[in-house]
Design a protein around this motif. Structure first.
Motif, PDB file in Angstrom:
ATOM      1  N   GLN A   1      -2.908  -1.954  -4.203  1.00 43.57           N
ATOM      2  CA  GLN A   1      -4.362  -1.843  -4.094  1.00 43.57           C
ATOM      3  C   GLN A   1      -4.976  -3.165  -3.657  1.00 43.57           C
ATOM      4  O   GLN A   1      -5.929  -3.184  -2.882  1.00 43.57           O
ATOM      5  CB  GLN A   1      -4.948  -1.414  -5.443  1.00 43.57           C
ATOM      6  CG  GLN A   1      -6.457  -1.319  -5.433  1.00 43.57           C
ATOM      7  CD  GLN A   1      -7.011  -1.072  -6.818  1.00 43.57           C
ATOM      8  OE1 GLN A   1      -6.281  -1.086  -7.814  1.00 43.57           O
ATOM      9  NE2 GLN A   1      -8.299  -0.861  -6.892  1.00 43.57           N
ATOM     10  N   LYS A   2      -4.428  -4.264  -4.122  1.00 41.15           N
ATOM     11  CA  LYS A   2      -4.944  -5.572  -3.728  1.00 41.15           C
ATOM     12  C   LYS A   2      -4.572  -5.929  -2.291  1.00 41.15           C
ATOM     13  O   LYS A   2      -5.286  -6.667  -1.629  1.00 41.15           O
ATOM     14  CB  LYS A   2      -4.414  -6.665  -4.670  1.00 41.15           C
ATOM     15  CG  LYS A   2      -4.905  -6.528  -6.074  1.00 41.15           C
ATOM     16  CD  LYS A   2      -6.376  -6.784  -6.133  1.00 41.15           C
ATOM     17  CE  LYS A   2      -6.883  -6.723  -7.553  1.00 41.15           C
ATOM     18  NZ  LYS A   2      -8.326  -6.813  -7.621  1.00 41.15           N
TER      19      LYS A   2
ATOM     20  N   GLY B   1       6.480  -1.706 -14.149  1.00 39.21           N
ATOM     21  CA  GLY B   1       6.317  -0.283 -13.928  1.00 39.21           C
ATOM     22  C   GLY B   1       5.614   0.008 -12.615  1.00 39.21           C
ATOM     23  O   GLY B   1       5.239  -0.880 -11.857  1.00 39.21           O
ATOM     24  N   TYR B   2       5.453   1.292 -12.382  1.00 40.07           N
ATOM     25  CA  TYR B   2       4.791   1.716 -11.148  1.00 40.07           C
ATOM     26  C   TYR B   2       3.313   1.337 -11.145  1.00 40.07           C
ATOM     27  O   TYR B   2       2.728   1.149 -10.082  1.00 40.07           O
ATOM     28  CB  TYR B   2       4.942   3.226 -10.957  1.00 40.07           C
ATOM     29  CG  TYR B   2       6.365   3.636 -10.707  1.00 40.07           C
ATOM     30  CD1 TYR B   2       6.996   3.269  -9.526  1.00 40.07           C
ATOM     31  CD2 TYR B   2       7.075   4.367 -11.633  1.00 40.07           C
ATOM     32  CE1 TYR B   2       8.304   3.631  -9.280  1.00 40.07           C
ATOM     33  CE2 TYR B   2       8.387   4.742 -11.399  1.00 40.07           C
ATOM     34  CZ  TYR B   2       8.992   4.373 -10.218  1.00 40.07           C
ATOM     35  OH  TYR B   2      10.285   4.723  -9.980  1.00 40.07           O
ATOM     36  N   GLY B   3       2.717   1.232 -12.318  1.00 42.05           N
ATOM     37  CA  GLY B   3       1.305   0.873 -12.390  1.00 42.05           C
ATOM     38  C   GLY B   3       1.025  -0.501 -11.807  1.00 42.05           C
ATOM     39  O   GLY B   3       0.072  -0.693 -11.050  1.00 42.05           O
ATOM     40  N   ARG B   4       1.880  -1.450 -12.127  1.00 41.70           N
ATOM     41  CA  ARG B   4       1.699  -2.807 -11.577  1.00 41.70           C
ATOM     42  C   ARG B   4       1.953  -2.820 -10.074  1.00 41.70           C
ATOM     43  O   ARG B   4       1.298  -3.533  -9.338  1.00 41.70           O
ATOM     44  CB  ARG B   4       2.617  -3.789 -12.281  1.00 41.70           C
ATOM     45  CG  ARG B   4       2.236  -4.026 -13.718  1.00 41.70           C
ATOM     46  CD  ARG B   4       3.148  -5.059 -14.343  1.00 41.70           C
ATOM     47  NE  ARG B   4       2.913  -5.159 -15.763  1.00 41.70           N
ATOM     48  CZ  ARG B   4       2.237  -6.151 -16.325  1.00 41.70           C
ATOM     49  NH1 ARG B   4       1.757  -7.122 -15.603  1.00 41.70           N
ATOM     50  NH2 ARG B   4       2.068  -6.170 -17.629  1.00 41.70           N
ATOM     51  N   PHE B   5       2.927  -1.997  -9.643  1.00 40.04           N
ATOM     52  CA  PHE B   5       3.207  -1.900  -8.212  1.00 40.04           C
ATOM     53  C   PHE B   5       1.999  -1.312  -7.483  1.00 40.04           C
ATOM     54  O   PHE B   5       1.588  -1.816  -6.440  1.00 40.04           O
ATOM     55  CB  PHE B   5       4.449  -1.036  -7.988  1.00 40.04           C
ATOM     56  CG  PHE B   5       4.799  -0.854  -6.544  1.00 40.04           C
ATOM     57  CD1 PHE B   5       5.335  -1.896  -5.812  1.00 40.04           C
ATOM     58  CD2 PHE B   5       4.590   0.361  -5.917  1.00 40.04           C
ATOM     59  CE1 PHE B   5       5.661  -1.739  -4.481  1.00 40.04           C
ATOM     60  CE2 PHE B   5       4.913   0.533  -4.590  1.00 40.04           C
ATOM     61  CZ  PHE B   5       5.446  -0.523  -3.876  1.00 40.04           C
TER      62      PHE B   5
END
Length: 103
Positions: free
Chosen positions: A73-74, A64-68
């Motif tokens: 962020q990293k 999903g977009y959350g993991r992207f």
């Protein structure tokens, strides 16, 4: 094949990768000469099943977009996020104020 680290391969294999690919293709191409019709059909059916299983695995692996966003962020420094948020706030403020001044 020995596991000796050399400069001409990727995984520490003694033979270069291209040579291994060529040998693999030659072996696969010789299979019809070695296998009976029934054995060749079994190999083909197994290949199809493995392909279908791989497709099913890939379809069920949802990203999903959350993991992207977490990955970004990293990768992106925090000051870039701060600059982006400030730029969005500034653009929104200018847009809002320019719309208010027309009334």
């Amino acid at each position: 094949m020995t596991m000796v680290s050399t400069n001409n391969s990727l995984s520490g294999l003694q033979e270069p990768v291209q040579q291994l690919r060529t040998e693999y293709k030659q072996i696969i191409n010789r299979l019809p000469e070695v296998l009976s019709t029934e054995q060749a059909e079994e190999v083909l059916q197994e290949h199809r099943r493995a392909f279908e299983y791989n497709i099913a695995i890939v379809k069920n692996f949802h990203v999903g977009y959350g993991r992207f966003a977490f990955a970004l962020q990293k990768l992106i420094p925090s000051w870039v996020y701060l600059a982006g948020i400030l730029a969005i706030i500034a653009i929104w403020t200018l847009y809002y104020l320019s719309g208010r001044s027309k009334f």
